[in-house]
Motif scaffolding. Structure first.
Motif, mmCIF file in Angstrom:
data_model
loop_
_atom_site.group_PDB
_atom_site.id
_atom_site.type_symbol
_atom_site.label_atom_id
_atom_site.label_comp_id
_atom_site.label_asym_id
_atom_site.label_seq_id
_atom_site.Cartn_x
_atom_site.Cartn_y
_atom_site.Cartn_z
ATOM 1 N N ALA A 126 8.307 -33.635 -21.271
ATOM 2 C CA ALA A 126 8.077 -32.721 -20.149
ATOM 3 C C ALA A 126 7.066 -31.657 -20.538
ATOM 4 C CB ALA A 126 9.396 -32.084 -19.710
ATOM 5 N N VAL A 127 7.200 -31.114 -21.750
ATOM 6 C CA VAL A 127 6.254 -30.065 -22.159
ATOM 7 C C VAL A 127 4.881 -30.672 -22.431
ATOM 8 C CG1 VAL A 127 6.447 -29.852 -24.665
ATOM 9 C CG2 VAL A 127 6.323 -27.826 -23.279
ATOM 10 N N LEU A 128 4.858 -31.946 -22.864
ATOM 11 C CA LEU A 128 3.555 -32.620 -23.064
ATOM 12 C C LEU A 128 2.768 -32.672 -21.754
ATOM 13 C CD1 LEU A 128 1.675 -34.472 -24.912
ATOM 14 C CD2 LEU A 128 2.874 -36.379 -23.859
ATOM 15 N N THR A 129 3.446 -32.977 -20.634
ATOM 16 C CA THR A 129 2.728 -33.100 -19.360
ATOM 17 C C THR A 129 2.134 -31.766 -18.929
ATOM 18 O OG1 THR A 129 4.739 -32.691 -18.097
ATOM 19 C CG2 THR A 129 4.184 -34.983 -18.509
ATOM 20 N N ILE A 130 2.798 -30.645 -19.254
ATOM 21 C CA ILE A 130 2.282 -29.339 -18.826
ATOM 22 C C ILE A 130 1.265 -28.784 -19.822
ATOM 23 C CG2 ILE A 130 2.951 -26.934 -18.336
ATOM 24 C CD1 ILE A 130 3.809 -28.881 -16.155
ATOM 25 N N GLN A 131 1.553 -28.887 -21.117
ATOM 26 C CA GLN A 131 0.730 -28.206 -22.120
ATOM 27 C C GLN A 131 -0.276 -29.105 -22.817
ATOM 28 O OE1 GLN A 131 1.646 -24.796 -22.116
ATOM 29 N NE2 GLN A 131 2.931 -24.700 -23.910
ATOM 30 N N GLY A 132 -0.038 -30.413 -22.819
ATOM 31 C CA GLY A 132 -0.806 -31.244 -23.744
ATOM 32 C C GLY A 132 -1.705 -32.299 -23.142
ATOM 33 N N ILE A 133 -1.805 -32.398 -21.819
ATOM 34 C CA ILE A 133 -2.674 -33.439 -21.245
ATOM 35 C C ILE A 133 -3.908 -32.796 -20.637
ATOM 36 C CG2 ILE A 133 -2.849 -35.307 -19.558
ATOM 37 C CD1 ILE A 133 0.100 -35.902 -20.124
ATOM 38 N N SER A 134 -3.740 -32.063 -19.536
ATOM 39 C CA SER A 134 -4.884 -31.378 -18.937
ATOM 40 C C SER A 134 -4.437 -30.005 -18.464
ATOM 41 C CB SER A 134 -5.427 -32.197 -17.760
ATOM 42 O OG SER A 134 -6.245 -31.375 -16.954
ATOM 43 N N HIS A 135 -4.953 -28.970 -19.123
ATOM 44 C CA HIS A 135 -4.551 -27.607 -18.744
ATOM 45 C C HIS A 135 -4.972 -27.294 -17.318
ATOM 46 C CE1 HIS A 135 -4.734 -26.582 -23.272
ATOM 47 N NE2 HIS A 135 -3.590 -27.099 -22.939
ATOM 48 N N ILE A 136 -6.138 -27.820 -16.904
ATOM 49 C CA ILE A 136 -6.666 -27.487 -15.578
ATOM 50 C C ILE A 136 -5.732 -28.032 -14.497
ATOM 51 C CG2 ILE A 136 -8.610 -27.905 -14.019
ATOM 52 C CD1 ILE A 136 -10.326 -28.039 -16.647
ATOM 53 N N HIS A 137 -5.380 -29.314 -14.617
ATOM 54 C CA HIS A 137 -4.528 -29.907 -13.578
ATOM 55 C C HIS A 137 -3.114 -29.344 -13.620
ATOM 56 C CE1 HIS A 137 -7.842 -32.836 -13.803
ATOM 57 N NE2 HIS A 137 -7.682 -32.801 -12.487
ATOM 58 N N ALA A 138 -2.583 -29.141 -14.835
ATOM 59 C CA ALA A 138 -1.224 -28.591 -14.952
ATOM 60 C C ALA A 138 -1.178 -27.195 -14.353
ATOM 61 C CB ALA A 138 -0.807 -28.566 -16.417
ATOM 62 N N SER A 139 -2.232 -26.374 -14.618
ATOM 63 C CA SER A 139 -2.203 -24.995 -14.103
ATOM 64 C C SER A 139 -2.313 -24.993 -12.580
ATOM 65 C CB SER A 139 -3.310 -24.165 -14.741
ATOM 66 O OG SER A 139 -4.564 -24.608 -14.302
ATOM 67 N N ARG A 140 -3.087 -25.936 -12.030
ATOM 68 C CA ARG A 140 -3.175 -25.998 -10.562
ATOM 69 C C ARG A 140 -1.832 -26.386 -9.948
ATOM 70 N NH1 ARG A 140 -8.902 -29.117 -10.048
ATOM 71 N NH2 ARG A 140 -10.216 -27.375 -10.668
ATOM 72 N N LEU A 141 -1.138 -27.317 -10.610
ATOM 73 C CA LEU A 141 0.187 -27.720 -10.110
ATOM 74 C C LEU A 141 1.155 -26.540 -10.136
ATOM 75 C CD1 LEU A 141 2.224 -30.027 -9.358
ATOM 76 C CD2 LEU A 141 2.652 -30.235 -11.796
ATOM 77 N N ILE A 142 1.160 -25.794 -11.260
ATOM 78 C CA ILE A 142 2.058 -24.635 -11.356
ATOM 79 C C ILE A 142 1.660 -23.586 -10.329
ATOM 80 C CG2 ILE A 142 2.928 -22.810 -12.871
ATOM 81 C CD1 ILE A 142 2.207 -24.705 -15.228
ATOM 82 N N GLY A 143 0.332 -23.415 -10.121
ATOM 83 C CA GLY A 143 -0.138 -22.454 -9.125
ATOM 84 C C GLY A 143 0.400 -22.776 -7.739
ATOM 85 N N ARG A 144 0.435 -24.079 -7.419
ATOM 86 C CA ARG A 144 0.956 -24.494 -6.106
ATOM 87 C C ARG A 144 2.454 -24.177 -6.009
ATOM 88 N NH1 ARG A 144 -0.568 -30.263 -5.496
ATOM 89 N NH2 ARG A 144 -2.641 -29.445 -5.883
#
Lengths: 82, 161
Positions: free
Chosen positions: B137-155
């Motif tokens: 779970a932490v890999l998907t947020i921190q370790g793949i793409s910061h740009i896409h993960a941050s946009r998802l969290i922003g939403r």
């Protein structure tokens, strides 16, 4: 060892985090990858040696490495500001 | 083996939802807890990501948050059952204090995760599935793409705010 697959996945993720941290050029953006590596290693420590004392070892490793990342990021951010 | 893989997939989905819900509930994306977390947020925004998502990624780096709580609770339940999970919550609390984190996302995450994992174990899951689940779970947020993960969290943060 019934949790062999789990241990292999944790180690693979830790390695991938370490490799991404080396490839990344920006110091601040290296830290999230280092964090992934720390998660993988803390999980791997417990899976490797399931004993109540190991929980203390994994928590000490994890909290210590988080404190390190905290210190690096804060010091770096303050230096950039000056 | 197939059975273990499907259990790990389900545990990952559970850990992922639990970790994001608790972190967003405790307002981790709102502001960087320390100057380093704020700087990581700005660096991710500079690359085209979302500032709020970036701040949450920075906060996860700088202090044990709900994802760390879930990982250590899973480790605790793996080695010593529910008392082990609660011992892990106490260790996360100490970690939060050492890192000067005023929030309780990590400790609450560990306590909630202990009981969630104990419940899943009644249904045939193993605590080790949740150790791998929280790492994935932490890999998907921190370790793949910061740009896409941050946009998802922003939403997610827009829904919360």
């Amino acid at each position: 060892m019934e949790s062999l697959i789990a241990a292999v996945i944790c180690l693979t993720i830790a390695l991938s985090g370490a490799i991404r941290a080396i490839i990344e050029r920006d110091t601040l953006l290296r830290l999230p990858y280092v964090n992934v590596m720390n998660f993988g290693i803390a999980g791997f420590i417990v899976l490797l040696l399931p004993h109540p004392l190991t929980l203390g070892v994994a928590a000490a490793y994890f909290i210590g490495s988080t404190l390190e990342a905290n210190a690096i990021a804060s010091a770096y951010a303050r230096r950039e500001q000056q | 083996m197939f059975e273990e893989v499907s259990r790990i997939v389900l545990a990952t989905a559970t850990a992922w939802i639990l970790f994001l819900v608790i972190d967003v509930f405790f307002r981790l994306p709102q502001k960087g807890g320390v100057s380093g977390a704020e700087a990581i947020g700005s660096a991710i925004e500079g690359r085209g990501g979302n500032l709020y998502g970036g701040r949450m990624i920075g906060n996860i780096v700088s202090s044990p948050d709900a994802s760390a709580g879930i990982l250590l609770a899973a480790c605790g339940v793996f080695v010593a059952g529910i008392p082990g999970g609660l011992a892990a919550a106490a260790l996360v609390y100490i970690g939060n204090r050492i890192c000067h984190d005023r929030g309780y996302a990590g400790t609450s995450g560990a306590v909630v995760a202990t009981f969630v994992i104990a419940g899943f174990m009644q249904a045939g899951f193993l605590a080790s599935d949740f150790i791998v689940g929280s790492v994935l779970a932490v890999l998907t947020i921190q370790g793949i793409s910061h740009i896409h993960a941050s946009r998802l969290i922003g939403r997610l943060w827009r829904w919360r705010a």
